[in-house]
Design a protein around this motif. Structure first.
Motif, PDB file in Angstrom:
ATOM      1  N   ASP A  75       0.844  -1.196   0.000  1.00 18.66           N
ATOM      2  CA  ASP A  75       0.000   0.000   0.000  1.00 18.66           C
ATOM      3  C   ASP A  75       0.880   1.246   0.000  1.00 18.66           C
ATOM      4  O   ASP A  75       1.592   1.517   0.962  1.00 18.66           O
ATOM      5  N   SER A  77      -0.583   4.219  -1.030  1.00 19.17           N
ATOM      6  CA  SER A  77      -1.568   5.281  -1.275  1.00 19.17           C
ATOM      7  C   SER A  77      -1.276   6.528  -0.449  1.00 19.17           C
ATOM      8  O   SER A  77      -0.604   6.471   0.576  1.00 19.17           O
ATOM      9  N   ASN A  99      -1.577  -0.760  -4.140  1.00 20.21           N
ATOM     10  CA  ASN A  99      -2.400   0.433  -4.009  1.00 20.21           C
ATOM     11  C   ASN A  99      -1.542   1.679  -4.214  1.00 20.21           C
ATOM     12  O   ASN A  99      -0.681   1.992  -3.400  1.00 20.21           O
ATOM     13  N   HIS A 149      -9.492  -6.770 -10.022  1.00 19.18           N
ATOM     14  CA  HIS A 149     -10.033  -5.577  -9.369  1.00 19.18           C
ATOM     15  C   HIS A 149      -9.195  -4.366  -9.811  1.00 19.18           C
ATOM     16  O   HIS A 149      -7.989  -4.351  -9.609  1.00 19.18           O
TER      17      HIS A 149
HETATM   18  C1  LIG Z   1      -6.251   2.147  -1.533  1.00 20.30           C
HETATM   19  O1  LIG Z   1      -6.061   3.039  -0.458  1.00 20.30           O
HETATM   20  C2  LIG Z   1      -7.108   3.968  -0.286  1.00 20.30           C
HETATM   21  C3  LIG Z   1      -6.669   4.940   0.805  1.00 20.30           C
HETATM   22  O2  LIG Z   1      -6.231   4.296   1.932  1.00 20.30           O
HETATM   23  C4  LIG Z   1      -8.377   3.220   0.041  1.00 20.30           C
HETATM   24  O3  LIG Z   1      -9.438   4.134   0.186  1.00 20.30           O
HETATM   25  C5  LIG Z   1      -8.691   2.246  -1.085  1.00 20.30           C
HETATM   26  O4  LIG Z   1      -9.830   1.486  -0.771  1.00 20.30           O
HETATM   27  C6  LIG Z   1      -7.516   1.312  -1.325  1.00 20.30           C
HETATM   28  N1  LIG Z   1      -7.775   0.519  -2.524  1.00 20.30           N
HETATM   29  C7  LIG Z   1      -7.902  -0.813  -2.501  1.00 20.30           C
HETATM   30  C8  LIG Z   1      -8.151  -1.471  -3.820  1.00 20.30           C
HETATM   31  O5  LIG Z   1      -7.841  -1.470  -1.471  1.00 20.30           O
END
Ligand SMILES: *[C@@H]1O[C@H](CO)[C@@H](O)[C@H](O)[C@H]1NC(C)=O
Ligand SMILES: *[C@@H]1O[C@H](CO)[C@@H](O)[C@H](O)[C@H]1NC(C)=O
Length: 228
Positions: A75, A77, A99, A149
């Motif tokens: 992750d 993000s 992510n 996904h």
């Molecule tokens: C990626 O990270 C964001 C922020 O934390 C979150 O909202 C989102 O659901 C995540 N995406 C996946 C595919 O898990």
């Protein structure tokens, strides 16, 4: 300029230290967040067994090689990531979920694309909120033949071409883009369980829509003014 370089260097060093720190601390298989404590940990050695790594919200701008052969979920993000080194993911043979939401991946598209090419086995990819245009998306999805996904929310996509890898997808989120053209055969060979096209409401596509064969797909949301 020098100051800038110095800070970049400092950041990279810091990141290196922190990655070592977190993997040392969290060698069990639990999903552990990247926290302040971990950042200040002095490294001893990298734990190769790490399966999940959460580096979200960590002010990361550049990503260098991660040597974590067992990593399955990463992750990244909510950083400021704009450059991924070509070899960054090369050792991540087991990576299934990545992510990259809310970064600056509209920069350095060629180099980032080459980095992403080394993880062809991905099943879940989130590249939402990166200001990506059609070319960038196509490049980033180049060899993603096992994706189930995909989240593309909040980019600048105007069209999906037949080059866009969506055939294997079960879940596709295209919310808040600028999609103007949907080709009649775009979703033909797909079997999406969830498709979200909300927030693409600048244009009316009666003709394209009437030609779309969405019989195998379940629509979560389609802009109201498309269906007239
Ligand atoms: C990626 O990270 C964001 C922020 O934390 C979150 O909202 C989102 O659901 C995540 N995406 C996946 C595919 O898990
Ligand atoms: C739509 O696709 C389904 C399955 O792929 C097919 O059976 C059906 O005939 C198609 N409908 C049209 C109008 O092409």
């Amino acid at each position: 300029m020098l100051r800038h370089i110095f800070f970049q260097f400092l950041l990279l060093w810091f990141f290196g230290q922190a990655v070592h720190g977190i993997s040392l601390l969290y060698h069990d298989e639990k999903w552990q967040p990247w926290n302040r404590q971990a950042r200040h940990t002095t490294p001893l050695k990298m734990d190769m067994k790490l399966r999940r790594l959460d580096l979200s919200k960590s002010f990361i701008r550049q990503l260098h090689t991660l040597g974590l052969p067992h990593l399955q979920q990463l992750d990244l993000s909510y950083n400021q990531l704009d450059l991924i080194a070509e070899e960054a993911f090369i050792n991540l043979a087991q990576l299934e979920a990545l992510n990259l939401s809310k970064n600056a991946l509209y920069n350095n598209v060629g180099r980032n694309g080459r980095a992403l090419r080394s993880i062809g086995g991905l099943r879940r990819l989130d590249i939402s909120l990166n200001n990506l245009n059609d070319e960038a998306v196509e490049l980033y999805l180049q060899n993603k033949f096992s994706l189930i996904h995909l989240d593309l929310t909040g980019n600048g996509i105007t069209a999906l071409t037949h080059n866009t890898q969506i055939k294997t997808l079960k879940h596709l989120n295209l919310e808040d883009n600028g999609i103007q053209v949907l080709y009649a055969n775009t979703f033909e060979k797909t079997s999406l369980a969830h498709l979200n096209l909300a927030g693409n409401r600048h244009m009316v596509l009666e003709e394209a829509l009437s030609q779309l064969n969405l019989s195998n797909n379940h629509l979560d949301s389609i802009p109201v003014d498309w269906i007239k």
